[in-house]
Design a protein around this motif. Structure first.
Motif, PDB file in Angstrom:
ATOM      1  N   GLU A   1       0.914  -1.125   0.023  1.00  0.00           N
ATOM      2  CA  GLU A   1       0.026   0.007   0.161  1.00  0.00           C
ATOM      3  C   GLU A   1       0.861   1.256  -0.052  1.00  0.00           C
ATOM      4  O   GLU A   1       0.680   2.230  -0.811  1.00  0.00           O
TER       5      GLU A   1
ATOM      6  N   ALA B   1       2.502   1.822  -3.367  1.00  0.00           N
ATOM      7  CA  ALA B   1       1.258   1.975  -4.263  1.00  0.00           C
ATOM      8  C   ALA B   1       1.063   3.682  -4.160  1.00  0.00           C
ATOM      9  O   ALA B   1       1.097   4.253  -5.277  1.00  0.00           O
ATOM     10  N   ALA B   2       1.130   3.998  -2.991  1.00  0.00           N
ATOM     11  CA  ALA B   2       0.761   5.344  -2.724  1.00  0.00           C
ATOM     12  C   ALA B   2       1.977   6.254  -3.415  1.00  0.00           C
ATOM     13  O   ALA B   2       1.707   7.437  -4.034  1.00  0.00           O
TER      14      ALA B   2
ATOM     15  N   TYR C   1       2.059   6.195  -7.079  1.00  0.00           N
ATOM     16  CA  TYR C   1       0.732   7.257  -7.669  1.00  0.00           C
ATOM     17  C   TYR C   1       1.191   8.628  -7.623  1.00  0.00           C
ATOM     18  O   TYR C   1       1.248   9.410  -8.779  1.00  0.00           O
TER      19      TYR C   1
ATOM     20  N   ASN D   1      -4.210   5.097 -11.591  1.00  0.00           N
ATOM     21  CA  ASN D   1      -5.275   4.679 -10.784  1.00  0.00           C
ATOM     22  C   ASN D   1      -4.723   3.726  -9.669  1.00  0.00           C
ATOM     23  O   ASN D   1      -4.063   2.699  -9.878  1.00  0.00           O
ATOM     24  N   MET D   2      -4.938   4.015  -8.678  1.00  0.00           N
ATOM     25  CA  MET D   2      -4.819   3.358  -7.259  1.00  0.00           C
ATOM     26  C   MET D   2      -4.955   1.504  -7.459  1.00  0.00           C
ATOM     27  O   MET D   2      -4.089   0.825  -7.086  1.00  0.00           O
TER      28      MET D   2
END
Ligand code: DC
Length: 224
Positions: free
Chosen positions: A153, A156-157, A160, A171-172
């Motif tokens: 997580e 991914a952040a 992004y 797109n998350m």
């Protein structure tokens, strides 16, 4: 000029870890702080991936890809990556290119074709090398090996934010899926899989700022 010490004693800090673990940023800042050279080995795989798209070589054509990689005309200058004399630094950061890089990196012939290029970055006064197999395959004698991790997580952040800043759309949910797929492929491949070297120091950056991660690596290096 005569080298001040044999090649194999030029220090290397190997920083390995999964995609978007922050290793690129940490490696760049550690290199700047110590005045060391920098090898972003992922950029080499990304350049190879971009070239394979341009020359329409399929990601499973191992021998053709290896031949292409052997002939690549690549230059790194002041943080810019050039392919055939053209700056493609931004282009190679696209997710499509990262995924293709991961797909072509499974082939032993492709990896072998990149070994000498990577080792050539080892120059005085030292090198910070970031990738997946810096500590295990390319510089197994590196005096400091760091394996950076972070939760999927958190990664991914970060990815992004990075993509949006570079003007790409993101797109998350897609990113989370891509990261998991890429982790699985990079970790489970038969050749040079992503894994910490037996003597690597583990650094989980999920809850650390960039500066804290950089300080820790520099501190480990100076403590030696
Ligand atoms: O670090 P990166 O996301 O820029 O790397 C892109 C891909 O290249 C990665 O998913 C797998 C491959 N790679 C590799 O196999 N070995 C390396 N040392 C660096 C990258």
């Amino acid at each position: 000029m005569k080298p001040t010490r044999p090649f194999h004693q030029t220090p290397v800090i190997a920083i390995d870890g999964p995609t978007a673990s922050g290793k690129g940023t940490v490696a760049t800042l550690v290199a700047a702080q110590l005045g060391f050279h920098l090898l972003d080995s992922g950029a080499l795989y990304r350049l190879a991936a971009l070239a394979s798209l341009r020359y329409e070589i399929a990601p499973d054509a191992a021998d053709d890809l290896a031949a292409l990689v052997g002939d690549l005309h690549i230059t790194f200058r002041e943080g810019c990556a050039q392919l055939d004399g053209v700056d493609v630094s931004n282009e190679i950061r696209a997710e499509e290119i990262g995924n293709r890089a991961s797909a072509i990196a499974v082939h032993q012939a492709v990896r072998a074709a990149l070994v000498a290029r990577q080792r050539a970055f080892r120059k005085e006064p030292g090198l910070v090398a970031d990738g997946r197999d810096m500590g295990t395959v390319i510089f197994p004698d590196a005096p400091l090996k760091v394996f950076l991790t972070a939760s999927v997580e958190a990664r991914a952040a970060r990815r992004y934010k990075q993509l949006i800043q570079k003007g790409f759309s993101a797109n998350m949910d897609d990113l989370l899926r891509d990261l998991r797929e890429r982790d699985a492929r990079d970790s489970n491949r038969a050749v040079a899989p992503l894994k910490p070297a037996a003597d690597a120091k583990l650094l989980d950056t999920s809850a650390l700022t960039i500066d804290q991660a950089v300080d820790q690596v520099v501190q480990w290096y100076q403590a030696q």
